[in-house]
Design a protein around this motif. Structure first.
Motif, PDB file in Angstrom:
ATOM      1  N   CYS A  64     -24.620   1.359  13.210  1.00 36.50           N
ATOM      2  CA  CYS A  64     -24.967   2.548  12.422  1.00 36.50           C
ATOM      3  C   CYS A  64     -26.260   3.172  12.930  1.00 36.50           C
ATOM      4  O   CYS A  64     -27.126   2.480  13.467  1.00 36.50           O
ATOM      5  N   TYR A  65     -26.409   4.456  12.680  1.00 36.31           N
ATOM      6  CA  TYR A  65     -27.680   5.124  12.925  1.00 36.31           C
ATOM      7  C   TYR A  65     -28.545   5.043  11.678  1.00 36.31           C
ATOM      8  O   TYR A  65     -28.113   5.365  10.572  1.00 36.31           O
ATOM      9  N   MET A  66     -29.791   4.605  11.896  1.00 32.88           N
ATOM     10  CA  MET A  66     -30.763   4.506  10.810  1.00 32.88           C
ATOM     11  C   MET A  66     -32.055   5.182  11.249  1.00 32.88           C
ATOM     12  O   MET A  66     -32.358   5.273  12.442  1.00 32.88           O
ATOM     13  N   GLN A  67     -32.830   5.659  10.277  1.00 31.81           N
ATOM     14  CA  GLN A  67     -34.103   6.290  10.589  1.00 31.81           C
ATOM     15  C   GLN A  67     -35.077   5.278  11.204  1.00 31.81           C
ATOM     16  O   GLN A  67     -35.062   4.089  10.870  1.00 31.81           O
ATOM     17  N   THR A  68     -35.928   5.780  12.073  1.00 28.57           N
ATOM     18  CA  THR A  68     -37.016   4.979  12.628  1.00 28.57           C
ATOM     19  C   THR A  68     -38.324   5.728  12.415  1.00 28.57           C
ATOM     20  O   THR A  68     -38.333   6.896  12.053  1.00 28.57           O
ATOM     21  N   GLY A  69     -39.441   5.039  12.673  1.00 27.46           N
ATOM     22  CA  GLY A  69     -40.738   5.687  12.499  1.00 27.46           C
ATOM     23  C   GLY A  69     -40.972   6.012  11.038  1.00 27.46           C
ATOM     24  O   GLY A  69     -40.773   5.176  10.145  1.00 27.46           O
ATOM     25  N   THR A  70     -41.398   7.229  10.767  1.00 30.14           N
ATOM     26  CA  THR A  70     -41.586   7.670   9.382  1.00 30.14           C
ATOM     27  C   THR A  70     -40.234   7.781   8.694  1.00 30.14           C
ATOM     28  O   THR A  70     -39.355   8.506   9.153  1.00 30.14           O
ATOM     29  N   ILE A  71     -40.057   7.065   7.600  1.00 27.98           N
ATOM     30  CA  ILE A  71     -38.801   7.097   6.852  1.00 27.98           C
ATOM     31  C   ILE A  71     -38.883   8.215   5.821  1.00 27.98           C
ATOM     32  O   ILE A  71     -39.679   8.169   4.882  1.00 27.98           O
ATOM     33  N   HIS A  72     -38.076   9.234   6.004  1.00 22.89           N
ATOM     34  CA  HIS A  72     -38.063  10.382   5.097  1.00 22.89           C
ATOM     35  C   HIS A  72     -37.083  10.112   3.958  1.00 22.89           C
ATOM     36  O   HIS A  72     -35.952   9.670   4.182  1.00 22.89           O
ATOM     37  N   LYS A  73     -37.508  10.379   2.739  1.00 20.59           N
ATOM     38  CA  LYS A  73     -36.717  10.086   1.550  1.00 20.59           C
ATOM     39  C   LYS A  73     -35.964  11.328   1.063  1.00 20.59           C
ATOM     40  O   LYS A  73     -36.491  12.445   1.097  1.00 20.59           O
ATOM     41  N   LEU A  74     -34.749  11.115   0.597  1.00 17.07           N
ATOM     42  CA  LEU A  74     -33.924  12.186   0.035  1.00 17.07           C
ATOM     43  C   LEU A  74     -34.229  12.286  -1.463  1.00 17.07           C
ATOM     44  O   LEU A  74     -33.476  11.804  -2.310  1.00 17.07           O
ATOM     45  N   THR A  75     -35.340  12.921  -1.785  1.00 15.22           N
ATOM     46  CA  THR A  75     -35.891  12.861  -3.140  1.00 15.22           C
ATOM     47  C   THR A  75     -35.026  13.568  -4.179  1.00 15.22           C
ATOM     48  O   THR A  75     -34.954  13.129  -5.334  1.00 15.22           O
ATOM     49  N   GLU A  76     -34.372  14.662  -3.819  1.00 16.29           N
ATOM     50  CA  GLU A  76     -33.511  15.354  -4.782  1.00 16.29           C
ATOM     51  C   GLU A  76     -32.181  14.629  -4.948  1.00 16.29           C
ATOM     52  O   GLU A  76     -31.712  14.410  -6.071  1.00 16.29           O
ATOM     53  N   ILE A  77     -31.580  14.258  -3.847  1.00 14.33           N
ATOM     54  CA  ILE A  77     -30.304  13.538  -3.893  1.00 14.33           C
ATOM     55  C   ILE A  77     -30.447  12.230  -4.658  1.00 14.33           C
ATOM     56  O   ILE A  77     -29.523  11.793  -5.362  1.00 14.33           O
ATOM     57  N   ALA A  78     -31.627  11.617  -4.570  1.00 16.11           N
ATOM     58  CA  ALA A  78     -31.871  10.348  -5.256  1.00 16.11           C
ATOM     59  C   ALA A  78     -31.852  10.478  -6.776  1.00 16.11           C
ATOM     60  O   ALA A  78     -31.782   9.467  -7.485  1.00 16.11           O
ATOM     61  N   LYS A  79     -31.888  11.701  -7.287  1.00 15.55           N
ATOM     62  CA  LYS A  79     -31.856  11.908  -8.739  1.00 15.55           C
ATOM     63  C   LYS A  79     -30.459  11.720  -9.333  1.00 15.55           C
ATOM     64  O   LYS A  79     -30.302  11.659 -10.551  1.00 15.55           O
ATOM     65  N   VAL A  80     -29.449  11.633  -8.464  1.00 14.94           N
ATOM     66  CA  VAL A  80     -28.052  11.545  -8.911  1.00 14.94           C
ATOM     67  C   VAL A  80     -27.474  10.181  -8.541  1.00 14.94           C
ATOM     68  O   VAL A  80     -27.648   9.706  -7.416  1.00 14.94           O
ATOM     69  N   LYS A  81     -26.770   9.565  -9.471  1.00 16.89           N
ATOM     70  CA  LYS A  81     -26.127   8.281  -9.207  1.00 16.89           C
ATOM     71  C   LYS A  81     -24.999   8.461  -8.202  1.00 16.89           C
ATOM     72  O   LYS A  81     -24.233   9.426  -8.262  1.00 16.89           O
ATOM     73  N   TYR A  82     -24.899   7.512  -7.282  1.00 19.21           N
ATOM     74  CA  TYR A  82     -23.966   7.611  -6.156  1.00 19.21           C
ATOM     75  C   TYR A  82     -23.198   6.306  -6.010  1.00 19.21           C
ATOM     76  O   TYR A  82     -23.778   5.224  -6.052  1.00 19.21           O
ATOM     77  N   VAL A  83     -21.878   6.426  -5.821  1.00 20.09           N
ATOM     78  CA  VAL A  83     -21.062   5.244  -5.533  1.00 20.09           C
ATOM     79  C   VAL A  83     -20.005   5.603  -4.502  1.00 20.09           C
ATOM     80  O   VAL A  83     -19.486   6.725  -4.494  1.00 20.09           O
ATOM     81  N   ALA A  84     -19.711   4.665  -3.603  1.00 16.16           N
ATOM     82  CA  ALA A  84     -18.617   4.802  -2.641  1.00 16.16           C
ATOM     83  C   ALA A  84     -17.582   3.727  -2.939  1.00 16.16           C
ATOM     84  O   ALA A  84     -17.937   2.579  -3.237  1.00 16.16           O
ATOM     85  N   LEU A  85     -16.293   4.105  -2.881  1.00 16.52           N
ATOM     86  CA  LEU A  85     -15.189   3.167  -3.058  1.00 16.52           C
ATOM     87  C   LEU A  85     -14.429   3.067  -1.746  1.00 16.52           C
ATOM     88  O   LEU A  85     -14.067   4.095  -1.149  1.00 16.52           O
ATOM     89  N   THR A  86     -14.161   1.836  -1.277  1.00 18.51           N
ATOM     90  CA  THR A  86     -13.559   1.639   0.032  1.00 18.51           C
ATOM     91  C   THR A  86     -12.400   0.668  -0.045  1.00 18.51           C
ATOM     92  O   THR A  86     -12.504  -0.394  -0.666  1.00 18.51           O
ATOM     93  N   GLY A  87     -11.277   1.028   0.604  1.00 13.89           N
ATOM     94  CA  GLY A  87     -10.105   0.176   0.650  1.00 13.89           C
ATOM     95  C   GLY A  87     -10.260  -0.960   1.641  1.00 13.89           C
ATOM     96  O   GLY A  87     -10.920  -0.818   2.678  1.00 13.89           O
ATOM     97  N   SER A  88      -9.608  -2.076   1.358  1.00 11.96           N
ATOM     98  CA  SER A  88      -9.786  -3.282   2.169  1.00 11.96           C
ATOM     99  C   SER A  88      -9.162  -3.177   3.554  1.00 11.96           C
ATOM    100  O   SER A  88      -9.555  -3.906   4.467  1.00 11.96           O
ATOM    101  N   ALA A  89      -8.192  -2.273   3.745  1.00 15.27           N
ATOM    102  CA  ALA A  89      -7.500  -2.170   5.029  1.00 15.27           C
ATOM    103  C   ALA A  89      -7.754  -0.846   5.733  1.00 15.27           C
ATOM    104  O   ALA A  89      -7.122  -0.547   6.746  1.00 15.27           O
ATOM    105  N   SER A  90      -8.672  -0.060   5.212  1.00 15.99           N
ATOM    106  CA  SER A  90      -8.979   1.252   5.785  1.00 15.99           C
ATOM    107  C   SER A  90      -9.929   1.121   6.973  1.00 15.99           C
ATOM    108  O   SER A  90     -10.755   0.194   7.021  1.00 15.99           O
ATOM    109  N   PRO A  91      -9.883   2.061   7.929  1.00 14.53           N
ATOM    110  CA  PRO A  91     -10.910   2.073   8.974  1.00 14.53           C
ATOM    111  C   PRO A  91     -12.316   2.145   8.391  1.00 14.53           C
ATOM    112  O   PRO A  91     -13.272   1.644   8.999  1.00 14.53           O
ATOM    113  N   HIS A  92     -12.439   2.749   7.201  1.00 16.17           N
ATOM    114  CA  HIS A  92     -13.755   2.915   6.588  1.00 16.17           C
ATOM    115  C   HIS A  92     -14.396   1.589   6.197  1.00 16.17           C
ATOM    116  O   HIS A  92     -15.626   1.520   6.062  1.00 16.17           O
TER     117      HIS A  92
END
Length: 385
Positions: free
Chosen positions: A301-329
């Motif tokens: 995966c790509y991850m931030q390096t150096g200064t880590i910038h925060k998603l301050t507005e997006i962080a105000k909303v609850k987030y969940v991902a659902l993933t299937g056991s046999a999916s490429p995801h």
């Protein structure tokens, strides 16, 4: 008294209806009963703008919204807004290709007011803007088979062998597959202009209907994330079925090999501006690197390096991902969660197998155990109202 002749005619008619083949597109026949929940339907176009042209003023960038109201009445406190993925349209929520009850109907059964959105330039979301929305193919039969309906045949990643929930063979010529493949339509390659129109119209929609839970599939996860940035007070929560906006990259054709990867989404998980802290004015100010061992079962995966910038507005909303056991995801969805968490978002990851729901590919909400997946969505909403 009804004569024996009339009874015989009625019996024969009933037998004829019972014998009707309602597989796939054959369900259009009058003798095939609908499995969908009783509801009222309205449609609207939200947003848009007038643009002067040689023929007169044209309307650009309006978003199609379909409103479904359960006939028994709404008994949930927040509406649900459904955002489809790439290559298809909002109709994907209405029916399954084998004519079982669609995902929207499951939500109607729970008592939600349901809104279905077509992305601008796609399906009923098409506008007069022929200049900006450069179109490309939605999917080929081969892409669909390998990435969505029969990944076990290609065996590009070990989890694919667990795929059991697609109704039918999942290959071209099967009537269920052919009905599904017919839903794919062209989509725009200009995601920048699409994002700008979707985020503007999206906040207008939410201002009209009130705080809502946004349910997305695949690349449709772009839009709820942008609304979380622009009008977080109107987003009750983001529920993402297999989000397709992996940070800084795209898997072409849902491929899982390094050959199928291309650079994408320069703002991390979007193509257009989102608010970071420390503030940045250009996506070029974000620095990132590829981390983790890359295997078919677990991608890097790509991850931030150096200064880590925060998603301050997006962080105000609850987030969940659902993933299937046999999916490429299942091989790379951790990239979404890890990136968001690094950026200060309390992102939650529900692996459906941990809920006892197994065998699902990328289009789990169309597969045989879709009622159970709808139940997970409902339970998460109830826990986060």
């Amino acid at each position: 008294m009804i004569s024996s002749t009339l009874l015989s005619v009625a019996t024969l008619a009933g037998a004829a209806l019972a014998a009707v083949d309602c597989t796939g597109v054959n369900a259009i026949a009058p003798g095939c009963a609908s499995q969908e929940s009783l509801h009222y339907r309205d449609f609207f176009y939200i947003g848009g703008r007038y643009v002067a042209g040689a023929a007169g003023n044209l309307t650009y960038d309006q978003v199609y919204v379909e409103k479904l109201t359960p006939a028994s009445g709404v008994n949930q406190s927040h509406p649900v807004v459904l955002y489809h993925g790439g290559g298809t349209s909002g109709v994907t929520w209405l029916n399954t290709p084998d004519n079982r009850k669609g995902f929207a109907s499951h939500l109607l059964d729970y008592g939600y007011q349901v809104y279905i959105v077509d992305q601008t330039s796609v399906g009923r979301g098409s506008s007069e803007n022929l200049n900006d929305y450069v179109m490309r193919i939605g999917s080929t039969a081969e892409i669909t088979e390998k990435g969505f309906t029969a990944p076990e045949l290609t065996n590009a990643y070990p989890q694919s062998q667990e795929h059991t929930q697609w109704p039918g063979t999942g290959v071209r010529g099967d009537p269920i597959f052919d009905a599904f493949e017919s839903t794919f339509i062209p989509l725009t390659s200009n995601l920048t202009v699409q994002e700008l129109s979707m985020r503007s119209a999206g906040c207008q929609l939410l201002s009209l209907i009130g705080p809502s839970f946004l349910v997305s599939h695949s690349i449709g996860a772009l839009h709820p994330l942008l609304l979380s940035n622009d009008c977080p007070q109107l987003v009750a929560g983001n529920i993402n079925l297999e989000p397709g906006n992996i940070p800084f990259q795209s898997y072409v054709g849902n491929a899982t090999s390094s050959v199928g990867r291309t650079s994408a989404r320069p703002w991390g998980m979007t193509n257009t501006y989102v608010t970071y802290e420390p503030a940045i004015s250009s996506s070029s100010e974000l620095t990132y690197e590829l981390v983790g061992d890359d295997t078919p079962a677990n991608r890097s995966c790509y991850m931030q390096t150096g200064t880590i910038h925060k998603l301050t507005e997006i962080a105000k909303v609850k987030y969940v991902a659902l993933t299937g056991s046999a999916s490429p995801h299942i091989t790379y969805e951790h990239c979404v969660i890890d990136f968001l968490q690094q950026a200060g978002v309390a992102a939650e990851w529900i692996k459906l197998a941990d809920k006892g729901i197994t065998g699902n590919g990328h289009f789990g909400y169309l597969e045989k155990n879709s009622p159970q997946i709808a139940g997970v969505v409902h339970d998460w909403i109830q826990a986060n109202c």
